[in-house]
Design a protein around this motif. Sequence first.
Motif, PDB file in Angstrom:
ATOM      1  N   VAL A 104       0.851  -1.186   0.111  1.00 40.53           N
ATOM      2  CA  VAL A 104       0.185  -0.158  -0.010  1.00 40.53           C
ATOM      3  C   VAL A 104       0.769   1.364   0.195  1.00 40.53           C
ATOM      4  CG1 VAL A 104      -1.686   1.448   1.248  1.00 40.53           C
ATOM      5  CG2 VAL A 104      -1.885  -1.434   1.229  1.00 40.53           C
ATOM      6  N   LEU A 105       1.925   1.374   1.022  1.00 44.43           N
ATOM      7  CA  LEU A 105       2.630   2.531   0.953  1.00 44.43           C
ATOM      8  C   LEU A 105       3.901   2.556  -0.101  1.00 44.43           C
ATOM      9  CD1 LEU A 105       2.551   3.093   4.898  1.00 44.43           C
ATOM     10  CD2 LEU A 105       1.195   4.231   3.080  1.00 44.43           C
ATOM     11  N   GLY A 106       4.646   1.553   0.256  1.00 45.85           N
ATOM     12  CA  GLY A 106       5.939   1.923  -0.467  1.00 45.85           C
ATOM     13  C   GLY A 106       5.935   1.725  -1.928  1.00 45.85           C
ATOM     14  N   MET A 107       4.928   0.905  -2.684  1.00 48.21           N
ATOM     15  CA  MET A 107       5.022   0.853  -4.021  1.00 48.21           C
ATOM     16  C   MET A 107       4.387   1.952  -4.701  1.00 48.21           C
ATOM     17  SD  MET A 107       4.911  -3.260  -5.193  1.00 48.21           S
ATOM     18  CE  MET A 107       5.215  -2.787  -7.013  1.00 48.21           C
ATOM     19  N   VAL A 108       3.306   2.285  -3.932  1.00 51.39           N
ATOM     20  CA  VAL A 108       2.453   3.429  -4.546  1.00 51.39           C
ATOM     21  C   VAL A 108       3.273   4.651  -4.454  1.00 51.39           C
ATOM     22  CG1 VAL A 108       0.480   4.937  -3.826  1.00 51.39           C
ATOM     23  CG2 VAL A 108       0.293   2.326  -3.829  1.00 51.39           C
ATOM     24  N   THR A 109       4.149   5.012  -3.401  1.00 49.68           N
ATOM     25  CA  THR A 109       4.914   6.075  -3.359  1.00 49.68           C
ATOM     26  C   THR A 109       6.018   6.189  -4.211  1.00 49.68           C
ATOM     27  OG1 THR A 109       4.416   6.168  -0.732  1.00 49.68           O
ATOM     28  CG2 THR A 109       6.425   7.302  -1.536  1.00 49.68           C
ATOM     29  N   GLY A 110       6.565   4.938  -4.477  1.00 54.29           N
ATOM     30  CA  GLY A 110       7.742   4.886  -5.585  1.00 54.29           C
ATOM     31  C   GLY A 110       7.104   5.263  -6.866  1.00 54.29           C
ATOM     32  N   ARG A 111       5.825   4.801  -7.144  1.00 50.53           N
ATOM     33  CA  ARG A 111       5.358   5.014  -8.460  1.00 50.53           C
ATOM     34  C   ARG A 111       4.724   6.662  -8.593  1.00 50.53           C
ATOM     35  NH1 ARG A 111       0.882   1.384 -11.577  1.00 50.53           N
ATOM     36  NH2 ARG A 111       0.522   2.473 -13.471  1.00 50.53           N
ATOM     37  N   LYS A 112       4.089   6.928  -7.625  1.00 54.87           N
ATOM     38  CA  LYS A 112       3.372   8.233  -7.882  1.00 54.87           C
ATOM     39  C   LYS A 112       4.431   9.535  -7.527  1.00 54.87           C
ATOM     40  CE  LYS A 112      -0.678   6.731  -8.473  1.00 54.87           C
ATOM     41  NZ  LYS A 112      -1.467   6.843  -9.857  1.00 54.87           N
ATOM     42  N   LEU A 113       5.554   9.336  -6.677  1.00 57.63           N
ATOM     43  CA  LEU A 113       6.368  10.313  -6.363  1.00 57.63           C
ATOM     44  C   LEU A 113       7.693  10.169  -6.401  1.00 57.63           C
ATOM     45  CD1 LEU A 113       4.679  11.280  -2.887  1.00 57.63           C
ATOM     46  CD2 LEU A 113       4.319  12.442  -5.198  1.00 57.63           C
ATOM     47  N   PRO A 114       8.101   9.887  -7.797  1.00 55.40           N
ATOM     48  CA  PRO A 114       9.612   9.294  -8.000  1.00 55.40           C
ATOM     49  C   PRO A 114      10.610  10.177  -7.555  1.00 55.40           C
ATOM     50  CG  PRO A 114       8.373   9.936 -10.197  1.00 55.40           C
ATOM     51  CD  PRO A 114       7.355   9.988  -8.937  1.00 55.40           C
ATOM     52  N   ASP A 115      10.420  11.532  -7.667  1.00 54.36           N
ATOM     53  CA  ASP A 115      11.568  12.507  -7.319  1.00 54.36           C
ATOM     54  C   ASP A 115      11.465  12.496  -5.833  1.00 54.36           C
ATOM     55  OD1 ASP A 115      11.664  13.197 -10.049  1.00 54.36           O
ATOM     56  OD2 ASP A 115      10.207  14.879  -9.754  1.00 54.36           O
ATOM     57  N   LEU A 116      10.445  12.416  -5.033  1.00 53.82           N
ATOM     58  CA  LEU A 116      10.820  12.226  -3.528  1.00 53.82           C
ATOM     59  C   LEU A 116      11.488  11.047  -3.451  1.00 53.82           C
ATOM     60  CD1 LEU A 116       9.905  13.069  -0.724  1.00 53.82           C
ATOM     61  CD2 LEU A 116       7.517  11.845  -1.027  1.00 53.82           C
ATOM     62  N   VAL A 117      11.110   9.787  -3.893  1.00 51.23           N
ATOM     63  CA  VAL A 117      11.805   8.482  -3.559  1.00 51.23           C
ATOM     64  C   VAL A 117      13.496   8.651  -3.936  1.00 51.23           C
ATOM     65  CG1 VAL A 117      12.230   6.227  -4.198  1.00 51.23           C
ATOM     66  CG2 VAL A 117      10.026   7.118  -4.272  1.00 51.23           C
ATOM     67  N   VAL A 118      13.921   9.501  -4.725  1.00 51.16           N
ATOM     68  CA  VAL A 118      15.272   9.611  -5.171  1.00 51.16           C
ATOM     69  C   VAL A 118      15.939  10.557  -4.046  1.00 51.16           C
ATOM     70  CG1 VAL A 118      16.782  11.111  -6.661  1.00 51.16           C
ATOM     71  CG2 VAL A 118      14.953   9.590  -7.398  1.00 51.16           C
ATOM     72  N   ARG A 119      15.164  11.413  -3.459  1.00 50.80           N
ATOM     73  CA  ARG A 119      15.713  12.343  -2.082  1.00 50.80           C
ATOM     74  C   ARG A 119      15.489  11.657  -1.181  1.00 50.80           C
ATOM     75  NH1 ARG A 119      12.029  16.322  -4.536  1.00 50.80           N
ATOM     76  NH2 ARG A 119      10.832  16.046  -2.861  1.00 50.80           N
ATOM     77  N   ILE A 120      14.771  10.607  -0.750  1.00 49.15           N
ATOM     78  CA  ILE A 120      14.535  10.071   0.671  1.00 49.15           C
ATOM     79  C   ILE A 120      15.132   8.663   0.683  1.00 49.15           C
ATOM     80  CG2 ILE A 120      12.447  11.475   0.991  1.00 49.15           C
ATOM     81  CD1 ILE A 120      10.967   9.006   1.014  1.00 49.15           C
TER      82      ILE A 120
END
Length: 292
Positions: A156-172
């Motif tokens: 629910v959290l990880g994959m959705v975040t990784g797909r919807k907010l790729p720029d945020l993922v790169v930073r965090i």
Amino acid sequence: MMAAVVFSPSSLVLLNLILALMMFGVSLSLRLEDFKRVILSPIAPIAGLFAQFLLLPLMTCLLTWALNIDPELALGMILVASCPGGSFSNIMTWLARGNVAVSVSMTAVSSLAATVLTPLNFAFYGWLNPHTREYLTQITIEPSSILILVLLVLLVLGMVTGRKLPDLVVRIQKPLRIISLLVLMSFVAIAFSSNVALFIERFHSFFWLVVAHNLLALSLGYGIGRMLKLPIADRRAVTLEVGIQNSGLGLVILFTFFPEAGGMMLITAFWGVWHLVSGLTLSQIWARIPYE
């Protein structure tokens, strides 16, 4: 007989947060392309996953049964064998000049499969071994609780975040890995500082078990790759993926659900150290050996 660990039940909330943080960090890097790669080139990843989730737990159960290993140490070995591959395997595969794509694919699929297979394998093989079966009933095992926690965070959290907010993922992603690792290491250090006597007293009993168990895992990965005549780069990736278990996840699960099982903690914690030593050593040897 249980080797009691000095452990505060009030720490369970923190441990659940650490587990969630670790799984969230893992799931951020999962992409649909990783799973598609397995479909397009399935032999090496499937062979590795077969060795990792079926052969390793099965062989661990049979050997601990045949050798009549102390129940709590045997359960620690079964828990480690039930965990997915560790993320360090990707780095070690790269260092060993192996097929990184195969390693990443296996890590992605095993992380997802572990939401079901880790608690089920641990419960099944712990019950199958008659020496650990009685001990298993003395500790509170709730595989459904582990499953629900990990599944929710992972999917629910990880994959959705990784797909919807790729720029945020790169930073965090990098800070998240560092923070979760530091918090876990700090927690483990505090726990061990309260149990130094237990660690020293039982060092002789778990050291060689971990070394032999890790050798078994590496051998299973290499053996299945050689049996299927996989390319050398693929064989190296499969070997390291099977031999490098996510013992950090196992340790957090252990602290959270089985805090009284000291022998299990010793096995799992030392695995986390030893597989880095063996994996890095093997990767450095392979890095200097040209492909045949």
